[in-house]
Design an enzyme around this catalytic site. Structure first.
Site, PDB file in Angstrom:
ATOM      1  N   TYR A   1     -61.893  26.238  92.445  1.00 33.19           N
ATOM      2  CA  TYR A   1     -61.543  25.681  91.142  1.00 33.19           C
ATOM      3  C   TYR A   1     -62.424  24.468  90.831  1.00 33.19           C
ATOM      4  O   TYR A   1     -62.986  24.340  89.741  1.00 33.19           O
ATOM      5  CB  TYR A   1     -60.064  25.290  91.169  1.00 33.19           C
ATOM      6  CG  TYR A   1     -59.437  24.916  89.853  1.00 33.19           C
ATOM      7  CD1 TYR A   1     -59.839  25.487  88.655  1.00 33.19           C
ATOM      8  CD2 TYR A   1     -58.387  24.000  89.812  1.00 33.19           C
ATOM      9  CE1 TYR A   1     -59.227  25.155  87.461  1.00 33.19           C
ATOM     10  CE2 TYR A   1     -57.766  23.660  88.628  1.00 33.19           C
ATOM     11  CZ  TYR A   1     -58.186  24.236  87.444  1.00 33.19           C
ATOM     12  OH  TYR A   1     -57.575  23.897  86.274  1.00 33.19           O
TER      13      TYR A   1
ATOM     14  N   LYS B   1     -65.382  24.199  87.779  1.00 35.09           N
ATOM     15  CA  LYS B   1     -65.335  23.230  86.687  1.00 35.09           C
ATOM     16  C   LYS B   1     -66.483  22.215  86.780  1.00 35.09           C
ATOM     17  O   LYS B   1     -67.023  21.781  85.763  1.00 35.09           O
ATOM     18  CB  LYS B   1     -63.981  22.530  86.666  1.00 35.09           C
ATOM     19  CG  LYS B   1     -62.814  23.470  86.364  1.00 35.09           C
ATOM     20  CD  LYS B   1     -63.042  24.287  85.092  1.00 35.09           C
ATOM     21  CE  LYS B   1     -61.861  25.172  84.753  1.00 35.09           C
ATOM     22  NZ  LYS B   1     -62.112  26.015  83.558  1.00 35.09           N
TER      23      LYS B   1
ATOM     24  N   ASP C   1     -65.136  42.856  78.390  1.00 31.95           N
ATOM     25  CA  ASP C   1     -65.019  42.359  79.756  1.00 31.95           C
ATOM     26  C   ASP C   1     -66.274  41.536  80.013  1.00 31.95           C
ATOM     27  O   ASP C   1     -67.368  42.087  80.155  1.00 31.95           O
ATOM     28  CB  ASP C   1     -64.923  43.529  80.737  1.00 31.95           C
ATOM     29  CG  ASP C   1     -64.786  43.076  82.184  1.00 31.95           C
ATOM     30  OD1 ASP C   1     -64.953  41.864  82.462  1.00 31.95           O
ATOM     31  OD2 ASP C   1     -64.520  43.933  83.047  1.00 31.95           O
TER      32      ASP C   1
ATOM     33  N   THR D   1     -49.079  26.980  77.566  1.00 31.66           N
ATOM     34  CA  THR D   1     -49.438  28.394  77.573  1.00 31.66           C
ATOM     35  C   THR D   1     -48.252  29.209  78.063  1.00 31.66           C
ATOM     36  O   THR D   1     -47.235  28.663  78.513  1.00 31.66           O
ATOM     37  CB  THR D   1     -50.633  28.645  78.493  1.00 31.66           C
ATOM     38  OG1 THR D   1     -50.255  28.282  79.836  1.00 31.66           O
ATOM     39  CG2 THR D   1     -51.842  27.828  78.074  1.00 31.66           C
TER      40      THR D   1
END
Length: 274
Positions: free
Chosen positions: A164, A168, A62, A199
């Site tokens: 988001y 990035k 993790d 995916t």
């Protein structure tokens, strides 16, 4: 601990670590590198249950927990003695996109659930930073290695939600600044943008018509691209840059697993939001 005799009898070849290799892009990268001859280590919370070949060395981790991340590198150091390639792909930003029947992904920043920051910034950006620090300690004494940070166009245009974009953009800036500090040690750092990747989640969404897969890439494609970059004798000249995986593929003649040549998307191809 692995003794010297066991290490000498271990498989030879370049050693790669792919974080977040349990599924999605990370799994595809791991498969692509394995096919290219790398000795691949894959980390992730659910890596033990992942559909991966037995040749891939799984290390459950993790990456929100620094002690578990440190253990991954301890295992590689013990079993191999060195690390040649790190691909930072761990990312919790696509988890729990629907909550209470509501699709919360595109919500304005003031209505975003707190866990999305954790998934994108802590499990994504911070995890990449911590892994890169461990990798740099192994690579810089040898003046050899490559760090790849998987990023995306949301760094340059609003896509989906504000967090988001922050995550990035931070990844790309981290790449740029790490490159300055690692260049004297001949260790390049690259931000790599995939296109539309087939995916598990994208394929599921495509069944409902959410995506046009005609220009999509297999998950293994970006692994093939990373392999080509790794073997580029002029790679250090690219350090700190943002590269588009499909554009790199065209430069080196890399094809997808079905023999196709996916198009290299530009910023103009990305739908504008906001």
């Amino acid at each position: 601990m692995t003794n010297e005799r066991e290490r000498s009898e271990a498989p030879t070849g370049n050693v790669a670590l792919v974080t977040g290799a349990s599924r999605g892009v990370g799994r595809g990268i791991a498969l692509g590198l394995l096919a290219a001859g790398f000795r691949v280590y894959g980390s992730g919370r659910s890596i033990d249950q992942a559909d991966l070949p037995r040749e891939l060395r799984r290390v459950r981790c993790d990456h929100l927990k620094d002690e578990e991340t440190a253990r991954v590198f301890d295992v590689i150091r013990s079993e191999c003695g060195s690390l040649d390639l790190l691909v930072n792909c761990a990312w919790g930003g696509y988890e729990k996109m629907v909550e209470g029947g509501a699709f919360t992904w595109p919500a304005p920043f003031w209505d975003q659930p707190a866990h999305r920051w954790t998934g994108m910034m802590d499990a994504g950006v911070r995890a990449a930073f911590v892994c890169s620090a461990h990798a740099a300690r192994m690579m810089t004494p040898r003046h050899r290695g490559l760090i790849i940070n998987i990023s995306f166009w949301s760094a340059q245009r609003h896509l989906g939600n504000t967090i988001y974009g922050i995550a990035k953009a931070a990844t790309d800036k981290m790449t740029s600044d790490m490159a300055v500090e690692l260049k004297p040690f001949a260790v390049p750092v690259i931000s790599l943008y995939p296109g539309l990747v087939r995916t598990e989640s994208v394929l599921a969404a495509a069944e409902s018509g959410a995506f046009d897969l005609s220009t999509s890439e297999s998950p293994e494609f970006i692994g093939r691209v990373i392999n080509a970059l790794f073997h580029d004798p002029n790679l250090l000249a690219r350090t700190g840059q943002v590269l588009i995986a499909a554009a790199v593929a065209k430069e080196f003649g890399v094809l997808d697993i079905d023999g196709s040549s996916p198009p290299a998307l530009t910023l103009a191809d990305i739908p504008f939001e906001g």
